[in-house]
Motif scaffolding. Structure first.
Motif, short mmCIF file in Angstrom:
data_model
loop_
_atom_site.label_atom_id
_atom_site.label_comp_id
_atom_site.label_asym_id
_atom_site.label_seq_id
_atom_site.Cartn_x
_atom_site.Cartn_y
_atom_site.Cartn_z
N ALA A 270 0.82 -1.20 0.00
CA ALA A 270 0.00 0.00 0.00
C ALA A 270 0.86 1.26 0.00
O ALA A 270 0.56 2.24 -0.70
N GLU A 271 1.94 1.24 0.77
CA GLU A 271 2.84 2.39 0.82
C GLU A 271 3.46 2.66 -0.54
O GLU A 271 3.59 3.82 -0.97
N TYR A 272 3.84 1.59 -1.23
CA TYR A 272 4.41 1.75 -2.57
C TYR A 272 3.37 2.32 -3.53
O TYR A 272 3.67 3.18 -4.37
N LEU A 273 2.11 1.87 -3.43
CA LEU A 273 1.08 2.27 -4.38
C LEU A 273 0.61 3.71 -4.16
O LEU A 273 0.20 4.37 -5.12
N ARG A 274 0.63 4.20 -2.93
CA ARG A 274 0.05 5.52 -2.64
C ARG A 274 0.67 6.62 -3.49
O ARG A 274 -0.02 7.53 -3.96
N LYS A 279 -3.95 11.07 -8.08
CA LYS A 279 -4.07 11.91 -6.88
C LYS A 279 -5.45 11.86 -6.27
O LYS A 279 -5.61 12.05 -5.06
N ARG A 280 -6.48 11.63 -7.09
CA ARG A 280 -7.84 11.64 -6.55
C ARG A 280 -8.28 10.27 -6.05
O ARG A 280 -9.44 10.07 -5.70
N ILE A 281 -7.36 9.32 -6.02
CA ILE A 281 -7.64 8.00 -5.44
C ILE A 281 -7.15 7.98 -4.00
O ILE A 281 -5.98 8.26 -3.71
N LYS A 282 -8.04 7.67 -3.09
CA LYS A 282 -7.69 7.54 -1.68
C LYS A 282 -7.54 6.07 -1.34
O LYS A 282 -8.47 5.29 -1.51
N LEU A 283 -6.36 5.68 -0.86
CA LEU A 283 -6.09 4.29 -0.51
C LEU A 283 -6.11 4.15 1.01
O LEU A 283 -5.31 4.78 1.72
N VAL A 284 -7.04 3.34 1.52
CA VAL A 284 -7.22 3.16 2.96
C VAL A 284 -6.87 1.72 3.34
O VAL A 284 -7.27 0.78 2.64
N CYS A 285 -6.16 1.55 4.44
CA CYS A 285 -5.83 0.21 4.93
C CYS A 285 -6.41 0.02 6.33
O CYS A 285 -6.14 0.82 7.24
N GLU A 317 -12.30 4.93 -12.23
CA GLU A 317 -11.96 5.92 -13.26
C GLU A 317 -11.11 7.05 -12.68
O GLU A 317 -11.28 8.23 -13.03
N GLY A 318 -10.22 6.68 -11.75
CA GLY A 318 -9.25 7.63 -11.21
C GLY A 318 -9.78 8.56 -10.16
O GLY A 318 -9.08 9.52 -9.76
N ASP A 319 -10.98 8.32 -9.65
CA ASP A 319 -11.54 9.21 -8.63
C ASP A 319 -12.42 8.39 -7.68
O ASP A 319 -13.55 8.03 -8.03
N GLY A 320 -11.92 8.09 -6.49
CA GLY A 320 -12.69 7.29 -5.55
C GLY A 320 -11.83 6.79 -4.42
O GLY A 320 -10.72 7.28 -4.18
N THR A 321 -12.32 5.78 -3.73
CA THR A 321 -11.63 5.23 -2.57
C THR A 321 -11.42 3.73 -2.76
O THR A 321 -12.33 3.01 -3.19
N ILE A 322 -10.22 3.28 -2.42
CA ILE A 322 -9.90 1.85 -2.43
C ILE A 322 -9.54 1.48 -0.99
O ILE A 322 -8.67 2.10 -0.38
N THR A 323 -10.22 0.46 -0.48
CA THR A 323 -10.00 0.03 0.91
C THR A 323 -9.46 -1.39 0.92
O THR A 323 -10.06 -2.29 0.33
N ILE A 324 -8.32 -1.56 1.59
CA ILE A 324 -7.75 -2.90 1.78
C ILE A 324 -7.97 -3.27 3.25
O ILE A 324 -7.48 -2.58 4.16
N ARG A 325 -8.70 -4.35 3.45
CA ARG A 325 -9.02 -4.78 4.81
C ARG A 325 -8.55 -6.21 5.00
O ARG A 325 -8.80 -7.07 4.15
#
Length: 401
Positions: A270-274, A279-285, A317-325
């Motif tokens: 996740a750290e590598y991908l952020r 920029k408009r993609i929020k990556l949450v773990c 499409e480059g704008d949203g949230t991705i959550t890894i749980r």
């Protein structure tokens, strides 16, 4: 000139993709059409024999009814008896019959040819010889102690019935052979898709760090960047190249499994991908501390999660949230990758892990195929679409033992 080359490459891509999909669809269509033809021929042949048997039985019932009527009569007319006997003789439309006298001279023949065509004496003699060998004979006593010989064999309907199992087996064998050829062709086509896609995936993975290295080199030569900063970034990209080489070297061989915390592998990925996602993609773990030891290969699991996140990025499409749980459930560790994208229909969800299947304009359908191989074959786990809803998002779940 570069624009023209890009257009040519796009055209080549679309032509190749269309040809692959058209070839696979055509092969499956031909297979289903062949199965339909096989069923139709079987039904036609069976119906043909049933009609012959039906006509034969109908004639026998009519004779039975007429004979019953004559028995019921007090004194049946002799002409009626003769007429009934002639009808019985002429009702035979299927059994080959040759009647001879005691000297084997042919008196009458019936049903020797398929269409009741007139046969020559030579053809009749040949048929009589065959009936003597393969047929049966009934001796019919006539006047003055003389006998006539009736030679006969199985009817055309019986012969057709006896050949039917062989015809059926031949048709089934042809269908099996054809199905094997078609499925082999489809399998070879899928293998070609995998190799082509793998080559393109390799080029794609190598392209980013190589481009970055060239960029850092240009900045160093121009003096627009501090040497220490450039050195650190070049080291990062070189490490990325090493990881890519490590990933692909593990394909086709049994990777080394380490009992390292799964949360560390996910957090590192996740750290590598952020810094590399839009920029408009929020990556949450949301990572639960590992409560049970998980043997896994960090490089391959990281690759699998990266592929899922990149697909999730395309879905949003480059704008949203991705959550890894990640969390424990019994003796399993679960990893859910959820996006807030457009979702997908269930018919697409069933196929996204198949080789070569893609809904992207420029995709080759290899990323999720590799991900499934990493999870299913190398880690004895499972990966599937846990949930997807149109315009809400999709959750892809990984289950590791």
């Amino acid at each position: 000139m570069s624009n023209f080359a890009t257009i040519q490459n796009d055209n080549c891509y679309f032509i190749m993709a269309y040809n692959r999909r058209f070839s696979s669809t055509l092969s499956k269509s031909i297979l289903f059409f062949s199965a339909f033809i096989l069923c139709a021929l079987t039904l036609w042949y069976t119906n043909w024999m049933v009609n012959d048997l039906e006509a034969d039985e109908h004639g026998k019932v009519e004779l039975w009814a007429k004979a019953t009527n004559m028995i019921a009569a007090d004194s049946p007319d002799e002409s009626d008896v003769i007429d009934l006997l002639l009808q019985i003789i002429h009702s035979n439309n299927t059994i080959p019959v040759i009647v001879t006298d005691s000297a084997e001279n042919v008196i009458s023949v019936r049903n020797l040819s398929e269409n009741d065509t007139i046969l020559s004496s030579k053809e009749i003699a040949s048929a009589l010889a065959k009936l003597k060998v393969n047929g049966q004979r009934i001796d019919i006593p006539v006047s003055n102690g003389q006998f006539q010989h009736l030679y006969y064999s199985d009817s055309r309907v019986i012969r057709r019935l006896s050949f039917f199992p062989f015809v059926e087996l031949a048709l089934v064998a042809l269908f099996i052979i054809f199905a094997y050829i078609v499925f082999s062709s489809i399998k070879r086509s899928e293998e070609d898709k995998v190799w082509i896609g793998l080559a393109r995936e390799t080029a794609h993975q190598l392209g980013t760090p190589i481009t970055a290295l060239i960029g850092w080199t240009d900045l160093l030569e121009s003096g627009d960047i501090d040497n220490r900063t450039a050195s650190a970034e070049i080291k990062n990209d070189a490490e990325r190249l090493r990881n890519i080489a490590d990933r692909f070297s593990k394909i086709g061989s049994q990777p080394e499994m380490l009992e390292t915390p799964l949360s560390e592998t996910i957090a590192s990925t996740a750290e590598y991908l952020r810094s590399r996602l839009p920029k408009r993609i929020k990556l949450v773990c949301n990572l639960e501390a590992d409560s049970i030891p998980i043997r896994h290969n960090p490089v391959l699991i990281g690759w699998a999660i990266e592929n899922l996140c990149r697909n999730a990025t395309d879905a949003t499409e480059g704008d949203g949230t991705i959550t890894i749980r990640s969390y424990a459930e019994g003796e399993h560790m679960i990893i859910d990758v959820t996006d807030t994208g457009k979702g997908m229909p269930h018919n697409i969800a069933r196929n996204i892990f198949k080789p070569g299947y893609t809904t992207k304009k420029r995709g080759w359908g290899i990323g999720l195929t590799l991900t499934r191989r990493i999870i299913n074959e190398y880690h004895n786990g499972r990966i599937f679409v846990a949930n997807t809803e149109p315009n809400i998002g999709t959750t892809i779940r990984i289950v590791l033992n």
